[in-house]
Design a protein around this motif. Structure first.
Motif, PDB file in Angstrom:
ATOM      1  N   ARG A  32      -2.541  -4.552  -6.090  1.00  0.00           N
ATOM      2  CA  ARG A  32      -1.457  -5.191  -5.355  1.00  0.00           C
ATOM      3  C   ARG A  32      -1.219  -4.433  -4.047  1.00  0.00           C
ATOM      4  O   ARG A  32      -1.067  -3.216  -4.046  1.00  0.00           O
ATOM      5  N   HIS A  33      -1.195  -5.160  -2.953  1.00  0.00           N
ATOM      6  CA  HIS A  33      -0.976  -4.542  -1.648  1.00  0.00           C
ATOM      7  C   HIS A  33       0.443  -4.778  -1.159  1.00  0.00           C
ATOM      8  O   HIS A  33       0.953  -5.882  -1.264  1.00  0.00           O
ATOM      9  N   THR A  34       1.056  -3.725  -0.623  1.00  0.00           N
ATOM     10  CA  THR A  34       2.338  -3.883   0.063  1.00  0.00           C
ATOM     11  C   THR A  34       2.050  -3.848   1.550  1.00  0.00           C
ATOM     12  O   THR A  34       1.493  -2.876   2.066  1.00  0.00           O
ATOM     13  N   ARG A  35       2.418  -4.924   2.217  1.00  0.00           N
ATOM     14  CA  ARG A  35       2.132  -5.046   3.638  1.00  0.00           C
ATOM     15  C   ARG A  35       2.920  -3.994   4.437  1.00  0.00           C
ATOM     16  O   ARG A  35       4.046  -3.652   4.055  1.00  0.00           O
ATOM     17  N   VAL A  36       2.353  -3.518   5.530  1.00  0.00           N
ATOM     18  CA  VAL A  36       3.068  -2.557   6.376  1.00  0.00           C
ATOM     19  C   VAL A  36       3.253  -3.173   7.767  1.00  0.00           C
ATOM     20  O   VAL A  36       2.362  -3.073   8.614  1.00  0.00           O
ATOM     21  N   LEU A  46      -0.411  -0.912   1.477  1.00  0.00           N
ATOM     22  CA  LEU A  46      -0.358   0.294   0.650  1.00  0.00           C
ATOM     23  C   LEU A  46      -0.633  -0.099  -0.793  1.00  0.00           C
ATOM     24  O   LEU A  46      -0.213  -1.173  -1.232  1.00  0.00           O
ATOM     25  N   ILE A  47      -1.335   0.747  -1.521  1.00  0.00           N
ATOM     26  CA  ILE A  47      -1.513   0.484  -2.940  1.00  0.00           C
ATOM     27  C   ILE A  47      -1.052   1.694  -3.740  1.00  0.00           C
ATOM     28  O   ILE A  47      -0.967   2.802  -3.227  1.00  0.00           O
ATOM     29  N   ASN A  48      -0.749   1.436  -4.999  1.00  0.00           N
ATOM     30  CA  ASN A  48      -0.310   2.484  -5.905  1.00  0.00           C
ATOM     31  C   ASN A  48      -1.482   2.836  -6.810  1.00  0.00           C
ATOM     32  O   ASN A  48      -1.911   2.028  -7.627  1.00  0.00           O
ATOM     33  N   VAL A  53       0.442   6.939  -3.355  1.00  0.00           N
ATOM     34  CA  VAL A  53       0.476   5.807  -2.431  1.00  0.00           C
ATOM     35  C   VAL A  53      -0.681   5.971  -1.442  1.00  0.00           C
ATOM     36  O   VAL A  53      -0.761   6.974  -0.733  1.00  0.00           O
ATOM     37  N   THR A  55      -3.263   4.352   1.654  1.00  0.00           N
ATOM     38  CA  THR A  55      -3.421   3.359   2.708  1.00  0.00           C
ATOM     39  C   THR A  55      -4.719   2.603   2.450  1.00  0.00           C
ATOM     40  O   THR A  55      -5.737   3.197   2.122  1.00  0.00           O
TER      41      THR A  55
END
Lengths: 143, 715
Positions: A32-36, A46-48, A53, A55
């Motif tokens: 799952r990617h969190t957009r920056v 960003l991924i966990n 965390v 990049t």
């Protein structure tokens, strides 16, 4: 005897690339990617990774300017003492290559030359040897 | 043993490890700028500290080594293995002397002429080493040039790096003899161990949060276990946090001595004043600001503060004041180094930058005074004409900036010629765990540090506070005060500003801003994870955090959103921190000077205020225009030949035009009551603040203007 080095080969769109195996730590399926917002467009987000965390860099964007497709793999790699994720389509496998047979970057399409250190012919295919340092320098200077 | 000396020994031995590692890497062919600078700074730091601790033997040797490294750094000398060997010998000798010093408390007798002679081989124009073991450690420079870059000690590497390099060095360098005497009473922990502990506590906090979420009230045993776990976790967290917190005075402890000794050497009278010593900072931050402070204070003493005679001549008190101030502002700590010295001459800085080849004359001429003064932070910039032991090698200010930026902070200088200079370090309070408000914008979650949130205001809809527009800015009125609103949807490219939402009112420094989001999901303790190198430059984020469900949330830095507020200008010439009072009977107007006239522009027509320059203007079919944001902006010029420095961009009936002005003006709330008076572009006059001002006639001006769609301007 030829000096053999293990490389992890992967595909991004219709481009085949490779990295030295020692740079690749693991492969994650579609994290799952969190957009920056505001980041370089080649940063997918960003991924966990088990509490860290990381990049994530979109190889699609770097090679073609396109966004990542919906189904991707993350190659978890260490560059410059930082663990990062490279978003690619498919991992082809690990090959032992004789680096004395490496062809110069000039045989690759001009567009890709600044990110690669050479080209290896495996079977019928050209594999571009990714130069992660150049790539990161490029991303850092562009933003 | 003296604490100062003790600190120095620990630091210097660490630095020598780095020096060895760097030398070996250079010998292997790594001639990168970073590597050479790191090596240079290592010796430079040792030399600098020795000079005020009064350790002439170490200082002399380190100074000579540094002189050779200047040649290497500037590209005049390519180090060969002979030179590396000599420098390694220098490092070994320094280490031996330090170890001896640690044991006896005094610098051992002896001389290093053998090494000095070897080093001189690389130094052009140096005869025999003029080593005077007993000479004063610092030669006071004559009338030092103005305050610019100063060299000074800087910790060349973070501990993790030191550890790695020392491992490299171990094989080559002479093993360090026991330094027990220096470290008896304390344990030195590698900061990475503390970091790991902090991370683990962070994970524990997250786990606790999830555990509590899944514990129902019905199960008594589980409930009491959960509350026990909760309490213990909080205690551990507090303890770990306090182990890392130190008052800023820890970072300042060396400075009184430094000021005393250095001002004596320079024959200046200086009072050191410290304010806010009890402001607490994370240990990592304290360590990282210690050396920058040494630089800045030295710099100020050497360049900023004048000698007593010059001060008297300038009508100042003979004793200068050097102030160190720490203050917590929101989730940042501001550290100021303030002197009442001669200030920095921007013209001189520009000239120096040109003579050093850093800028062309044209580039230099284009810089404002403020930008010029900030050139002192560029690498290799030093205006000192005489290289002294105190300063002048151009290694100081860029190092200060690098160190502070590594912490995610920033450095700024403000200076007034003849009055003094203030250098401000802004450092985020990046404590690893913080209380944060989680907010939702579409599908994404963001964390806002609770410390900067003052209130939440429902916006839009039937019951919420209405969202209003002033020009292109959006505001809400909270208790009769206008607050600028930044829609995260717009800022983050996630669509248009919603009609309805929640405004998170944040304090950002001295100003307030409301961030518009879809919803707030409550507060949580979150663990701050640093962002990778590719994202370090983004000021919008203070880091990232992991939420209970494993997803990553970005931590927002509210202060960064002020730049999205349209009316905000440089230095708060017109900012919301003046909190425009709202009165329904009154209208908001902008009063600007245009040549000899004062113009009143209704704020509702205002889009932006931009700085401009006479050279930007052209004539199109006899009408003045200027290029703006990729298009052509029609201009209204009432300046009567005077040079404008701002252009007020207005919009009326979907037409856009710019009014040239000599000041950006100020926003006022007045009862509109103009005396009718017709002139070109003007529809009436009114006295504002005791002076006559003219209403611009928007309808007239709109006729001159171009429809936005035809200007080609992208707003």
């Amino acid at each position: 005897m030829a000096h053999l080095a293990a490389h992890c080969a992967f595909r991004v769109g219709n481009v085949f690339l490779a990295l030295p195996v020692r740079a690749v730590q693991e492969i994650i399926d579609n994290p799952r990617h969190t957009r920056v917002p505001g980041a370089h467009p080649a940063v997918s987000g960003l991924i966990n990774l088990r509490g860290h965390v990381l990049t994530s860099i979109s190889m699609h964007h770097i090679l073609s300017g396109n966004a990542d497709p919906s189904q991707v793999l993350s190659l978890i790699c260490e560059f410059r003492e930082e663990t990062m994720s490279l978003v690619v389509d498919e991992v082809i496998g690990v090959f032992n290559w004789d680096l004395s047979l490496l062809q110069p970057t000039s045989v690759a399409p001009k567009l890709y030359r600044k990110f690669i250190s050479g080209v290896y012919l495996q079977g019928e295919r050209d594999y571009l040897l990714l130069d992660a340092h150049q790539l990161i320098d490029h991303l850092m200077s562009a933003h | 043993m003296d604490d100062l000396l003790n600190d120095f020994l620990i630091e210097a031995l660490d630095l020598l490890e780095t020096v060895d590692g760097d030398l070996l890497a250079i010998e292997r062919g790594d001639l990168s700028k970073e590597r050479v600078s790191s090596l240079f700074r290592g010796l430079h730091t040792i030399k600098g500290t020795c000079s005020f601790l009064g350790l002439p033997r170490i200082e002399t040797l380190a100074h000579r080594g540094e002189a050779v490294l200047v040649l290497v750094r500037d590209g005049h000398l390519i180090p060969d293995s002979d030179l590396i060997s000599v420098l390694l010998k220098v490092s070994d000798r320094l280490r031996a002397v330090l170890v001896d010093l640690a044991g006896s408390g005094t610098e051992p007798e002896g001389n290093d002429n053998d090494l000095l002679v070897l080093l001189d081989k690389w130094l052009p124009g140096v005869d025999q080493p003029a080593v005077k073991e007993t000479s004063a450690p610092i030669a006071a420079p004559q009338s030092p040039p103005p305050p610019e870059a100063t060299p000074a000690p800087v910790q060349a590497a973070l501990p993790a790096e030191v550890e790695e390099k020392s491992a490299v060095a171990q094989g080559q360098a002479a093993p360090v003899a026991s330094t027990d005497s220096a470290t008896d009473s304390t344990i030195r922990l590698n900061i990475t161990v503390l970091d790991r502990l902090m991370n683990q506590v962070g994970e524990l906090v997250l786990l606790r949060n999830r555990f509590l979420m899944h514990t129902s009230a019905e199960d008594e045993v589980l409930g009491s276990l959960a509350s026990g776990l909760d309490r213990l976790t909080s205690e551990i967290q507090r303890t770990v946090l306090t182990t890392r917190l130190q008052p800023v005075s820890t970072a300042w402890s060396r400075l009184p001595r430094l000021v005393r000794d250095t001002s004596k050497q320079l024959s200046k009278n200086v009072d050191l004043v410290m304010e806010g010593e009890n402001v607490e900072l994370d240990k990592a931050v304290i360590d990282a600001v210690r050396d920058p402070f040494t630089h800045l204070v030295r710099n100020s003493l050497d360049h900023g503060i004048e000698d007593s005679a010059s001060r008297k001549a300038a009508g100042k008190s003979a004793t200068a004041q050097l102030k160190l101030i720490a203050e917590q502002v929101g989730n940042q700590v501001y550290l100021h180094v303030q002197d009442d010295g001669r200030g920095i001459d921007p013209a001189k800085i520009r000239a120096k930058a040109v003579s050093k080849g850093m800028l062309t004359q044209a580039e230099a001429d284009a810089l404002s005074d403020r930008e010029s003064v900030n050139l002192i932070f560029h690498a290799g910039f030093s205006t000192a004409d005489v290289v002294t032991n105190v300063s002048g090698r151009g290694v100081g200010m860029d190092v200060v900036r690098t160190n502070i930026e590594q912490l995610g902070g920033s450095v700024e200088v403000s200076s007034e010629l003849g009055v003094g200079t203030t250098i401000t370090l802004r450092i985020p309070l990046t404590l690893a765990i913080l209380q944060a408000l989680l907010v939702q914008v579409q599908d994404e979650l963001y964390a806002i540090p609770q410390v900067s949130v003052t209130e939440l205001v429902a916006v839009g809809g039937k019951t919420g506070t209405p969202l209003q527009r002033i020009g292109r800015s959006q505001v809400i009125h909270v208790r009769d005060r206008a607050l600028p609103v930044v829609s995260l949807h717009e800022s983050f490219g996630m669509g248009t500003c919603p009609d309805k939402g929640l405004a998170i009112v944040c304090t950002a420094g001295k100003t307030r801003v409301a961030l518009l989001v879809d919803a707030a999901l409550g507060t949580q303790e979150i663990v701050v994870k640093p962002l990778g190198m590719l994202l370090k430059g983004l000021t919008t984020y203070g880091g990232a955090s992991l939420l209970g469900d494993g997803r990553v949330a970005l931590i927002l830095e509210p202060s960064s959103f002020m730049r999205d507020v349209y009316l905000q200008l440089e230095e708060g010439q017109l900012s919301f921190d003046e909190q425009v009072e709202v009165d329904s009977q009154k209208e908001s107007i902008l009063v600007v000077d245009a040549g000899r006239r004062r113009l009143i522009i209704p704020v509702k027509a205002l889009m932006r205020i931009e700085k401009t320059d006479a050279v930007d203007r052209y004539s199109l079919k006899g009408s003045p225009v200027m290029p703006y944001r990729g298009g052509v902006l029609p201009l209204v010029d009432l300046m009567e030949g005077r040079a404008p420095d701002h252009v007020i961009i207005c919009r009326h009936r979907d037409m856009v035009f710019g009014v040239l002005a000599s000041s950006p003006g100020s926003v006022q709330q007045i009862h509109i009551n103009p005396l009718p008076y017709e002139d070109q572009y003007v529809s009436g006059t009114q006295v504002v603040e005791g002076k006559v001002a003219e209403y611009i006639n928007l309808d007239d001006l709109a006729d001159l203007a171009l429809p936005i769609t035809q200007t080609g301007i992208s707003f």
